[in-house]
Design a protein around this motif. Structure first.
Motif, mmCIF file in Angstrom:
data_model
loop_
_atom_site.group_PDB
_atom_site.id
_atom_site.type_symbol
_atom_site.label_atom_id
_atom_site.label_comp_id
_atom_site.label_asym_id
_atom_site.label_seq_id
_atom_site.Cartn_x
_atom_site.Cartn_y
_atom_site.Cartn_z
ATOM 1 N N LEU A 195 0.929 -1.277 0.202
ATOM 2 C CA LEU A 195 -0.021 0.079 0.021
ATOM 3 C C LEU A 195 0.705 1.174 -0.189
ATOM 4 O O LEU A 195 0.336 2.491 -0.301
ATOM 5 C CB LEU A 195 -0.985 0.044 1.243
ATOM 6 C CG LEU A 195 -2.274 -1.185 1.290
ATOM 7 C CD1 LEU A 195 -2.747 -0.973 2.669
ATOM 8 C CD2 LEU A 195 -3.188 -0.588 0.093
ATOM 9 N N ALA A 196 1.996 1.065 0.235
ATOM 10 C CA ALA A 196 3.222 2.351 0.577
ATOM 11 C C ALA A 196 3.087 3.142 -0.728
ATOM 12 O O ALA A 196 2.990 2.864 -1.906
ATOM 13 C CB ALA A 196 4.540 1.837 0.533
ATOM 14 N N GLY A 197 2.701 4.569 -0.400
ATOM 15 C CA GLY A 197 2.705 5.554 -1.211
ATOM 16 C C GLY A 197 1.312 5.744 -2.139
ATOM 17 O O GLY A 197 1.442 6.613 -2.847
ATOM 18 N N LYS A 198 0.427 4.824 -1.811
ATOM 19 C CA LYS A 198 -0.796 5.144 -2.643
ATOM 20 C C LYS A 198 -1.915 5.701 -1.679
ATOM 21 O O LYS A 198 -1.769 5.952 -0.383
ATOM 22 C CB LYS A 198 -1.157 3.560 -2.871
ATOM 23 C CG LYS A 198 -0.520 2.897 -3.749
ATOM 24 C CD LYS A 198 -0.711 1.288 -4.144
ATOM 25 C CE LYS A 198 0.098 0.845 -5.138
ATOM 26 N NZ LYS A 198 -0.051 -0.493 -5.414
ATOM 27 N N THR A 199 -2.975 5.956 -2.253
ATOM 28 C CA THR A 199 -4.040 6.707 -1.726
ATOM 29 C C THR A 199 -5.157 5.502 -1.007
ATOM 30 O O THR A 199 -5.413 4.477 -1.990
ATOM 31 C CB THR A 199 -5.075 7.590 -2.712
ATOM 32 O OG1 THR A 199 -4.192 8.787 -2.867
ATOM 33 C CG2 THR A 199 -6.256 8.080 -1.935
ATOM 34 N N LEU A 200 -5.546 5.586 0.032
ATOM 35 C CA LEU A 200 -6.449 4.682 0.571
ATOM 36 C C LEU A 200 -7.734 5.274 1.048
ATOM 37 O O LEU A 200 -7.638 6.010 2.293
ATOM 38 C CB LEU A 200 -5.926 3.916 1.817
ATOM 39 C CG LEU A 200 -6.539 2.830 2.594
ATOM 40 C CD1 LEU A 200 -6.936 1.584 1.482
ATOM 41 C CD2 LEU A 200 -6.184 2.351 3.823
#
Length: 239
Positions: A96-101
């Motif tokens: 998930l790193a760096g992504k929009t959640l």
């Protein structure tokens, strides 16, 4: 765009179907894909087995949570139940790193042992935990500092989120909150593609506390309208 939806419940399915209809490549995450596909009975809400849903939506990819998150090119929607969300998401922090959640989960504890229970048409109202001084959205952000968490979608049924014009022609308000301007812009663009025109940015992620606590009010309004399950109505901020 490659967009990931984590979860296979009714709310997640609303997003999966809408995103696919908009032309996105949709990847779906579940804890155990084989177990998910092996289910043959509806869930507690009467939702048909996911295998049947997939048969009606060819082209949708089902993966583990981690593989689904890795397949996204920047946007992930969290439909994991609130009680298990932090642990499940922490386990795939690297993917998930760096992504929009975008998180729409509510941190419900079902069948709580409380002194003054709130009876509802379907049982005792769940208890919110955390509440007041923290929120699930903030807990997720602290657990995953490399992820850009946006709290959104949580003040509506997900079937309404993906198609707001079914209520009052779309003339109602969607709320978002988060600490990353670019992630909130990405969320806003997605909402506009769903059909939203009134999107109110509440500010930093701490505002997720109010959004999550609204869940009880959402239920109360639904009961007042005679809607035992869900709430098919909109909230408009008049200003």
């Amino acid at each position: 765009m490659k967009i990931t939806v984590l979860g296979t419940g009714g709310g997640a399915r609303a997003h999966i179907a809408r995103l696919a209809g908009l032309g996105h490549e949709v990847h779906v995450g579940t804890r155990d894909p084989q177990a998910t596909l092996a289910r043959t009975e509806p869930d507690m809400m009467g939702t048909v087995p996911f295998k049947e849903f997939l048969a009606e939506h060819p082209g949708i990819e089902l993966h583990t949570f981690g593989d689904a998150a890795a397949a996204s090119d920047g946007l992930v929607i969290n439909g994991i139940d609130g009680h298990n969300a932090v642990a499940a998401l922490s386990a795939i922090a690297d993917e998930l790193a760096g992504k929009t959640l975008i998180d729409y989960a509510v941190s419900y504890i079902y069948n709580p042992d409380v002194e003054h229970p709130w009876p509802t048409p379907w049982g005792i109202m769940p208890k919110l935990e955390p509440v007041d001084t923290d929120s699930l959205g903030e807990q997720i952000q602290r657990a995953l500092p490399g992820v850009k968490v946006v709290k959104a979608f949580v003040t509506q049924e997900q079937s309404t989120v993906v198609n707001p014009k079914t209520i009052g022609g779309g003339d109602h308000t969607m709320f978002i909150a988060g600490d990353h301007a670019d992630a909130k812009q990405q969320t806003t663009e997605l909402l506009k593609s769903y059909g939203w025109s009134d999107i109110l940015d509440l500010g930093p992620l701490v505002c997720a506390r109010g959004m999550e606590m609204y869940a009880h009010m959402h239920s109360a309004i639904g009961f007042g309208l005679g809607q035992q399950f869900g709430g098919h109505f909109g909230i408009k901020v008049v200003r």
